[in-house]
Scaffold this active site. Sequence first.
Site, mmCIF file in Angstrom:
data_model
loop_
_atom_site.group_PDB
_atom_site.id
_atom_site.type_symbol
_atom_site.label_atom_id
_atom_site.label_comp_id
_atom_site.label_asym_id
_atom_site.label_seq_id
_atom_site.Cartn_x
_atom_site.Cartn_y
_atom_site.Cartn_z
ATOM 1 N N SER A 114 -9.415 1.779 3.326
ATOM 2 C CA SER A 114 -8.582 2.540 2.414
ATOM 3 C C SER A 114 -7.607 1.683 1.610
ATOM 4 O O SER A 114 -7.083 2.142 0.604
ATOM 5 C CB SER A 114 -7.803 3.597 3.190
ATOM 6 O OG SER A 114 -6.955 2.970 4.147
ATOM 7 N N SER A 150 -9.432 -0.694 7.444
ATOM 8 C CA SER A 150 -8.922 -0.565 6.084
ATOM 9 C C SER A 150 -8.288 -1.797 5.473
ATOM 10 O O SER A 150 -8.027 -1.810 4.271
ATOM 11 C CB SER A 150 -7.927 0.580 6.013
ATOM 12 O OG SER A 150 -8.638 1.770 5.902
ATOM 13 N N LYS A 185 0.853 -1.197 0.000
ATOM 14 C CA LYS A 185 0.000 0.000 0.000
ATOM 15 C C LYS A 185 0.889 1.247 0.000
ATOM 16 O O LYS A 185 1.943 1.263 0.656
ATOM 17 C CB LYS A 185 -0.877 -0.052 1.254
ATOM 18 C CG LYS A 185 -1.848 1.099 1.416
ATOM 19 C CD LYS A 185 -2.706 0.874 2.651
ATOM 20 C CE LYS A 185 -3.671 1.987 2.930
ATOM 21 N NZ LYS A 185 -4.497 1.725 4.118
HETATM 22 N N1 GLN Z 1 -12.672 4.064 6.859
HETATM 23 C C1 GLN Z 1 -12.007 4.403 8.067
HETATM 24 C C2 GLN Z 1 -11.583 5.845 8.025
HETATM 25 O O1 GLN Z 1 -11.856 6.477 7.069
HETATM 26 C C3 GLN Z 1 -10.853 3.497 8.299
HETATM 27 C C4 GLN Z 1 -9.649 3.837 7.539
HETATM 28 C C5 GLN Z 1 -8.481 2.996 7.882
HETATM 29 O O2 GLN Z 1 -8.597 1.952 8.526
HETATM 30 N N2 GLN Z 1 -7.309 3.471 7.471
HETATM 31 O O3 GLN Z 1 -10.978 6.349 8.906
#
Ligand code: GLN
Length: 471
Positions: A150, A174, A75
Amino acid sequence: MIYENFKKYQSQIKHGEISLLKTVEDFLERIEEHKDLNVFLEVYADEAIADAKVIEEKIKNGRGGKLAGMVIGIKDVLAYKNHGLQAGSKILDGFKSQFTATAVQRLIDEDAIIIGRQNCDEFAMGSSNENSAFGPVKNFADKTRVPGGSSGGSAVAVQAGLCHASIGTDTGGSVRQPAGFCGVVGLKPSYSRISRWGLAAYASSFDCVGPIAGSVADVALLLEVMAGQDQFDSTVYPHPTEQFSEFSGEKKVYKIGYFKEALESEGLDNEVKTLTEQRLQALKNVGHELVPLSFPKLKYLLPTYYILTMAEASSNLNRYDGIRFGHRSNAGKNLEELYKKSRGEGFGKEVKRRIMLGTFILSADYYDAYYTKAQKVRSIIKAETEAFFEKVDFIVSPTTPTPAFKIGENGGEDPLQMFLADIFTVHANVVGLPAISVPNGITESGLPVGFQILGADFSEKKLLEFASEII
Ligand code: GLN
């Protein structure tokens, strides 16, 4: 094709049944062929081919590391020396890492091949990959739909067979949420199991590095390699790493808890609910005991998560000011204007929203009302969750309340709709526990659905063994 059994694949290379070089070439070809999915921001084709030649020899000579021949995408929030790192943001245009993240270095030390960096929501903020400055990633099961976020690129890379496995990060879901949307396996380890050194921080007391792969065995192997103490991150759990990838195969009977509030929650899609209930029934049929639990505080998880992560993000993202790091605007006439313009031009909309809300939360007049209160709620939820684990071995739920939604569907003016996608996943991060998402069938229209298993603190070994029983 989703790769599911790396150890078998490795032994096939050793015996000359499969060529590693050919595998890498095939992956590169597939990446090219499926460019429209928008998974990779950069592909390290020449390096991957050169590595394949060397590592193939090593495997044949019996000198290959644990991951020899595993082709992995990372990532775009993990540092890899002399390679680009942008956290899905324009503010880091042209930035190259000066060192390698510990998690990535450990993969390389075990002879993994890093094939490229993967698209993600900007600074890992999002649940759909639509917040990337490089455009959305498409779900391979239905290209009109999001892959989750994400770590959307990382999940689709495994789903579409563009590499063997990916390394994502999970601050509130994420890794698990995109794994659920894409029908692959995603593990969020216990907080501080894997070093965060070299990870572009979003919310430091929540951030976890986590593997995504086609099987529980493969995520277990990746965890085994990446976990453990690191001189660069003093928060890492000090105990020796276990052999996570060695499953005893023993069938044990467990007490499996589930929250009634979760299964009765309003936004839960009917098909997701049915598939979850069927899974619970199947677990009961093989002898496990189901334990309904009541957790009225479920509704406080999302506000607690978002208040604290935005506060931490506003502080972590201070460093991107055009002076120390990041894009520098040409328009600033004095220092303050330079900061403002650089950040204003560099960051996307969602990141700006969170920095502003986080700054507000931490401001003198509101600190106690929001930040202190949310910290207190976090402690209460942690204590209550620990108490549940005195009664049960695991707590299960759907990974997400709905299958993957359409690109653009939740991107309107109301961010709360998007935040609801995280309703079941944020719990693990608020309390620091390990959780895994495994595939749990598909809907009538062919969309993958995930099943989440939450384990007690540092119980990854048990969690992985149990998860491997399911798929
Ligand atoms: N969707 C969650 C957020 O926007 C989790 C994101 C993540 O785990 N990096 O914060």
